[in-house]
Design an enzyme around this catalytic site. Structure first.
Site, PDB file in Angstrom:
ATOM      1  CG  HIS A  59      -1.693   1.238   1.408  1.00 52.30           C
ATOM      2  ND1 HIS A  59      -1.397   2.107   2.427  1.00 52.30           N
ATOM      3  CD2 HIS A  59      -2.699   1.817   0.698  1.00 52.30           C
ATOM      4  CE1 HIS A  59      -2.196   3.157   2.347  1.00 52.30           C
ATOM      5  NE2 HIS A  59      -2.996   3.008   1.309  1.00 52.30           N
ATOM      6  CD  GLU A  62      -2.627   2.750  -3.588  1.00 50.35           C
ATOM      7  OE1 GLU A  62      -3.070   1.808  -2.919  1.00 50.35           O
ATOM      8  OE2 GLU A  62      -3.082   3.900  -3.529  1.00 50.35           O
ATOM      9  CG  HIS A  63       0.229   6.241  -0.680  1.00 51.58           C
ATOM     10  ND1 HIS A  63      -0.227   7.315   0.050  1.00 51.58           N
ATOM     11  CD2 HIS A  63      -0.741   5.309  -0.577  1.00 51.58           C
ATOM     12  CE1 HIS A  63      -1.409   7.030   0.590  1.00 51.58           C
ATOM     13  NE2 HIS A  63      -1.744   5.812   0.219  1.00 51.58           N
ATOM     14  CD  GLU A 139      -4.763   5.418   3.329  1.00 51.46           C
ATOM     15  OE1 GLU A 139      -3.600   5.637   2.943  1.00 51.46           O
ATOM     16  OE2 GLU A 139      -5.593   4.779   2.646  1.00 51.46           O
TER      17      GLU A 139
END
Lengths: 430, 447
Positions: A59, A62-63, A139
């Site tokens: 994840h 992904e950023h 997040e």
């Protein structure tokens, strides 16, 4: 329900497909209704490919895909894309990672240039990694640490799986996020972000031949990567109920009950979809009728049969009302599951579930962006987009006997994991 | 190599709606769209929570939710069966200015679904037993909202911005009010707020031909009578309560932050400038707030700015969150960015980029039947001009820099904003010096 698809819909599902020599798979679905295109690239990597110590890297990575490559440096990706009237986003699941852009047709070449740049030569810079790590921690604070449901689901998976990577959260453990280094990201990129580990879906206003030639031009020279390491799918069969009770400041209690279930490609998947619908979708569903109206202990019920490449979970969350007792909710829930095993569904319930699941298949194809997303998801989880569309026929064939048999197979106490939330204090009671 | 260039503004050929009218005043728009044999139907009425009177906050939504729980023709269970057995999907929603009943279904089942919809709005029974269930369920839903820091922040913000106006409460209502609801309240609300003369029905998808549709509409809604003939409007005439509103939630490691002012209403002629400002300040991934707060400083995962334009007023708000320790830094950066745009405006290049972005994403925003139906419903509900959608992109391109920058001075926190922080008060409070008077709210006060 329509007996067969009308010709216009059939035409939108007639793709041009190709595999480039470096292994990149391309699926082009032209649809000229509106002058724009949705382009989705699916990489077959998710949290299942991680290891303890660097959980959350899929994840976080992904950023990082938005933070600069060789030709388009930091901040350039979205500036260029938005500047030509496009928008982008991405998401990471336990099984795959998807990047998508929607943009005016004439920007196709520009978008291919952007996407191929980051597939070819992502440049991970230390400063961007430091800053992005903080963004991901925020997040995580928002969706897990300060969100009751987020906390419950994290506990559930950590308990339901002993060995399989599904036991850690997609967003990663807070303690691991700080440990992920630039070198880990670079290794991740080399291993998983190669063309042979990706599928591209292009849906919308494109001329397939021309589009394929452009894709060949921009992606064709990216080097093929090494074979991707296999994930060990082993998870021992559960041999007893597992439980955890959380106490948190809350107005009401909640329970989350999961039963270990099969992989998405199992033929039982279609039957579990039918059961999920009958138990949990709509005010007329069994669990809503029994828990929200009948026993009147709950405010809402959520039933989720999430398809996964590895071992699955069939999950029910019951949001209780402030006076609702969790033990009573469990009792009613298990009573309903037993009833399903003994008596199955009525003809009416079965028909309702089948008709809606088939209508849902159509709804998911309704926009170019949803179409690209769902067809790609089918390919990621089932093996091909055609297998996803065949689910309609699979639903039609489900019988009452199969429902009973599948319920008996999975809804056993020893396959169960239960997370209970008990309020430690209510507002005003301290 | 590709060069970045402006979209050529290819026309997007929005389908032209066919308008039908029944003798009782009901208006229907039928919009043919797409290849998938589904249709979306939305019935919209100005019966939203702006009509809730003091002490009965939540009554509009409560009434709306009960429509599906039994009518003269269908018991609650029979109604769900009638919809779902035939592949339909029913939703009921109350917003501040309107309520809507929406159904998505296979096209050949439209007549059946319209009959369900007609029965729901014309002849709901509002049984005592169902009212008791709905109360318990609504109170439970509000209780759950009180555990959600983002929901708490919205509740506090609405109160700070709108004081005694109905926009100050959420559609779901307030606990005390919900406890007081009686069958008479619901029956009276329905009688006063529901009626064909103020209703609009929008159909989008694979729709029947006009003559057939007329027959289906007569069957479903032909004998719908009564209700209001004109809209009720309650102007917002008190200013917002500026300063800081701090809501203590002990267990948080993050502060939920809202900074807002009252803003332009639905038909404000500055619409295009507002959309451009919203985009430049806090829309998309390259806006000023995202750049400064997320990309450069890693302070938050999410920050966005929005104008919410309603019938009787509106708001302009920035929504974000950050870990408790960074609350002050985030507020300073946020207010600084808004001030910069208000005082110095934007350069031409930034305006042109925002125009390209907004006009580029516009067709995709209207692609789904649901989104297109919602846009037409909005046009009907607020009597927006016919070119509201069709000339949107031209109007974007016509927007002049001095005009947009002038509007920035008027709307971007021209007066001191209300600042809401939900978080660990003892650690947040010391960080709030200099942002205005601090008032503390408890979670119980927001129920």
């Amino acid at each position: 329900m329509p007996k067969s698809r009308p010709p216009a819909l059939a035409a939108t599902l007639r793709p041009k497909e190709a595999t480039l020599s470096n292994g990149l798979r391309v699926r082009l679905f032209p649809d000229t209704t509106l002058p724009f295109v949705s382009l989705h690239i699916f990489y077959q990597v998710g949290s299942r490919n991680e290891r303890p110590g660097i959980t959350g890297i899929s994840h976080l990575f992904e950023h990082m895909m938005f933070n600069g490559a060789k030709k388009y440096g930091p901040k350039a990706f979205d500036r260029v894309l938005e500047g030509c009237g496009g928008s982008s986003n991405a998401y990471t699941s336990s099984d795959f990672t998807s990047y998508h852009e929607t943009f005016p047709s004439e920007a196709l070449e520009q978008v291919l240039d952007l996407e191929s740049d980051r597939m070819r030569s992502l440049a991970i810079n230390d400063r961007m990694l430091r800053s992005e790590r903080e963004v991901v921690k925020e997040e995580r604070r928002a969706v897990v640490d300060n969100d009751i449901n987020g906390t419950l689901y994290e506990e559930l998976e950590a308990l339901a799986f002993k060995v399989h990577p599904y036991r850690w959260p997609i967003i990663g453990w807070m303690g691991d996020l700080d440990l992920i280094q630039k070198e880990d990201c670079e290794r991740y990129f080399r291993t998983y972000y190669a063309p042979n580990n990706a599928v591209m879906y292009v849906v919308g206003d494109v001329e397939p031949k021309k589009a394929l030639a452009l894709i060949q031009r921009y992606f064709g020279t990216i080097r093929k990567g090494p074979p991707v390491p296999e994930v060990n799918e082993y998870e021992p069969e559960p041999n007893g109920e597992r439980r955890v009770t959380l106490r948190k400041p809350a107005q009401s209690a909640a329970i989350l009950v999961a039963h270990r279930a099969p992989v998405a490609t199992d033929p039982d998947t279609a039957i579990l979809d039918v059961i999920q619908y009958a138990l949990g979708v709509g005010d007329g569903s069994r669990l809503t009728r029994s828990l929200v109206y009948g026993a009147a202990v709950a405010v809402d019920v959520h039933v989720d049969w999430a398809w996964r490449r590895g071992p699955g979970l069939f999950t029910t969350r019951v949001d209780l009302s402030p006076e609702g007792e969790p033990s009573r909710a469990e009792e009613v829930l298990y009573g309903q599951l037993d009833d399903l095993i003994q008596r199955g569904l009525t003809e009416q319930e079965l028909l309702r579930a089948k008709n809606n699941l088939r209508a849902q298949l159509l709804r998911e194809l309704a926009t170019v962006s949803r179409r690209a997303d769902i067809l790609g998801t089918y390919e990621m989880l089932l093996g091909s987009w055609q297998d996803g569309l065949r689910m309609g026929d699979a639903y039609a064939r489900v019988t009452g006997e199969q429902v009973k048999a599948v319920a008996a197979k999975y809804f056993q106490p020893e396959r169960r994991t239960v997370v209970t939330l008990l309020p430690s204090a209510r507002a005003g009671e301290a | 190599v590709a060069k970045s260039k402006a979209p050529t503004l290819q026309p997007i050929h929005l389908p032209v709606p066919v308008e039908l009218k029944l003798a009782n005043g009901l208006t229907a728009l039928s919009v043919e769209r797409g290849a998938i044999p589904l249709v979306t139907a939305i019935l919209v009425l100005p019966a939203g929570s702006a009509l809730d009177v003091p002490g009965k906050e939540g009554l509009a939504d409560f009434t709306a939710q009960l429509l599906r729980r039994g009518t003269a023709r269908f018991t609650a269970e029979a109604l769900e069966d009638e919809v779902e057995l035939y592949g339909g999907n029913l939703g009921v929603q109350a917003a501040p200015d309107s309520m809507s009943v929406s159904i998505s279904c296979p096209s050949e089942e439209l007549g059946r679904m319209l009959r369900v919809m007609g029965s729901m709005v014309r002849e709901p029974l509002f049984l005592e037993e169902e009212i008791a269930h709905a109360k318990r369920r609504t109170l439970g839903a509000i209780a759950n909202d009180l555990d959600d820091p983002a929901a708490l922040a919205e509740r506090a913000l609405n109160r700070a911005l709108f004081g005694r106006h109905p926009y100050a409460h959420e559609s779901v209502g307030r606990m005390k009010a919900v406890e007081s609801f009686t069958r008479d309240d619901v029956v009276e609300f329905h009688r006063n707020a529901y009626g064909p003369a103020v209703a609009s029905l929008i159909l989008v998808g694979v729709v029947p031909p006009r003559a057939k549709l007329q027959v289906l509409l007569e069957e479903a809604f032909g004998d719908w009578k009564g209700g209001p003939v004109a809209l009720k409007v309650f102007p917002v005439n008190e200013p917002a309560a500026a300063g800081v509103w701090l809501v203590n939630k002990e267990d948080q490691s993050q502060s939920q932050i809202r900074v807002g002012v009252q803003g332009p209403w639905k038909k404000d002629p500055r619409r295009i400038a507002l959309l451009l400002l919203e985009s430049v300040l806090g829309g998309g991934f390259t806006s000023r707030l995202v750049e400064e707060i997320r990309v450069n400083r890693g302070l938050s995962y999410s920050v966005r700015s929005e104008f919410d334009r309603l019938r009787s007023g509106g708001s302009f708000c920035v929504r974000t969150y950050t870990q408790t320790e960074s609350t002050r830094e985030l507020l300073q950066v946020l207010l600084g960015e808004v001030r910069k745009l208000r005082e110095r405006g934007m350069p031409r290049g930034e305006l042109e980029k925002a125009k390209r972005y907004l006009s580029g994403i516009f067709p995709a925003r209207l692609e789904s039947s649901e989104a297109l139906a919602a846009s037409f419903a909005d046009m009907k509900m607020f009597d927006l001009p016919a070119d509201h959608l069709t000339r949107y992109r031209e109007k974007l391109w016509e927007a002049k820099l001095p005009w947009v920058n002038g509007v920035a001075k008027e709307v971007l926190f021209a007066e001191p904003p209300a600042i809401v922080v939900v978080g660990r008060a003892k650690d947040v409070l010391p960080q709030l010096k200099g942002f205005g008077e601090v008032r503390e709210l408890t979670v119980a006060e927001l129920q």
